[in-house]
Enzyme design. Sequence first.
Site, short mmCIF file in Angstrom:
data_model
loop_
_atom_site.label_atom_id
_atom_site.label_comp_id
_atom_site.label_asym_id
_atom_site.label_seq_id
_atom_site.Cartn_x
_atom_site.Cartn_y
_atom_site.Cartn_z
N GLN A 73 -5.70 -2.07 9.41
CA GLN A 73 -5.33 -3.31 8.75
C GLN A 73 -5.84 -4.50 9.57
O GLN A 73 -5.67 -4.55 10.78
CB GLN A 73 -3.80 -3.37 8.59
N LYS B 108 0.84 -1.20 0.00
CA LYS B 108 0.00 0.00 0.00
C LYS B 108 0.88 1.25 0.00
O LYS B 108 0.60 2.22 -0.70
CB LYS B 108 -0.96 -0.02 1.21
N ASP C 101 -11.54 1.69 3.04
CA ASP C 101 -11.65 0.24 2.85
C ASP C 101 -13.08 -0.14 2.45
O ASP C 101 -13.33 -1.24 1.97
CB ASP C 101 -11.33 -0.49 4.16
N1 GUN Z 1 -6.39 -7.50 5.47
C1 GUN Z 1 -6.35 -8.17 4.29
N2 GUN Z 1 -6.88 -7.41 3.30
C2 GUN Z 1 -7.27 -6.25 3.88
C3 GUN Z 1 -7.90 -5.07 3.37
O1 GUN Z 1 -8.22 -4.92 2.19
N3 GUN Z 1 -8.13 -4.10 4.29
C4 GUN Z 1 -7.80 -4.23 5.60
N4 GUN Z 1 -8.08 -3.22 6.41
N5 GUN Z 1 -7.24 -5.32 6.09
C5 GUN Z 1 -6.97 -6.32 5.23
#
Ligand code: GUN
Length: 282
Positions: A90, A46, A113
């Site tokens: 996350q 990211k 998200d």
């Molecule tokens: N863990 C795995 N994929 C994601 C995601 O797209 N967003 C978040 N916040 N956690 C994750």
Amino acid sequence: MKLLDGKSLADQLMDDIRERAEQLKPVLGVILVGENPASLSYVKNKKTACERAGVEYREFRYPDTMTQEELLKKIDELNADEEVNGFIVQLPLPDHIEVPQVIRAIDPKKDVDGFHAYNLGKMFLSPEFEDLPPATPLGIVKLLDHYDIPIQGQEVVVVGHSNHVGKPISTMMLNRNATVTTCHIYTKDLAEHTRCADILIVAVGKINLITTDMVKEGVVIADVGINRREDGTLCGDVDFEEVSKKASYISPVPGGVGPMTVAALILNTVRATERQKSANDG
Ligand code: GUN
């Protein structure tokens, strides 16, 4: 067979965003609790995507002893921080933290998200109300659109019914007038359904769940699974080697849906920033 090359499309989308980002100056916050190895790798991706797109990335890291109360306080702080346009927590979180309470605390306007019930609920109305859809489903739709794969009237089979992928991608496909079947762990005969699919979207997390006898000739496949083989290499939920011989399009793992999820997060961040700035102008 053609590859649904999420990696190069994601790179292209990030490059396209750069110019807009120079004016908008979007800021994405990422809260990371603990040191889950997969999470560390995802947040690194990211960060790299943000750099490419010209989006400022701010990471907030905490030990896995962080309490729920402390995390909720940090969320409140980011909700109020005018410099941060969007942020994510996350997942997964340590067991002592209740994920629904955490997601509920995020300001829906900053929920890039797309996990908050407000944003998920709006998606049910129509594609026009998909303001901040969850990143993986948005990434899949962008990938299919890029390759001009028709959705209207197609038989779409989704395997997996999670809140963050299976349910919202089923909704987004229905919004685009597909005939949608959502399969899950309690589905009696999975193959009976997957064999009917024009478009098959698999989001379970099980190596070789989809084998060549379970698909029809010419199927389009988006493989959302990210699994680690015993030798340490990554693979999806689909037996790529064999199934790709029958598919017209298939997304690889790695390099398919994963990079598109990250790209969609950045798109949501830019969208959230635009909305916030135009609300301030108005
Ligand atoms: N863990 C795995 N994929 C994601 C995601 O797209 N967003 C978040 N916040 N956690 C994750």
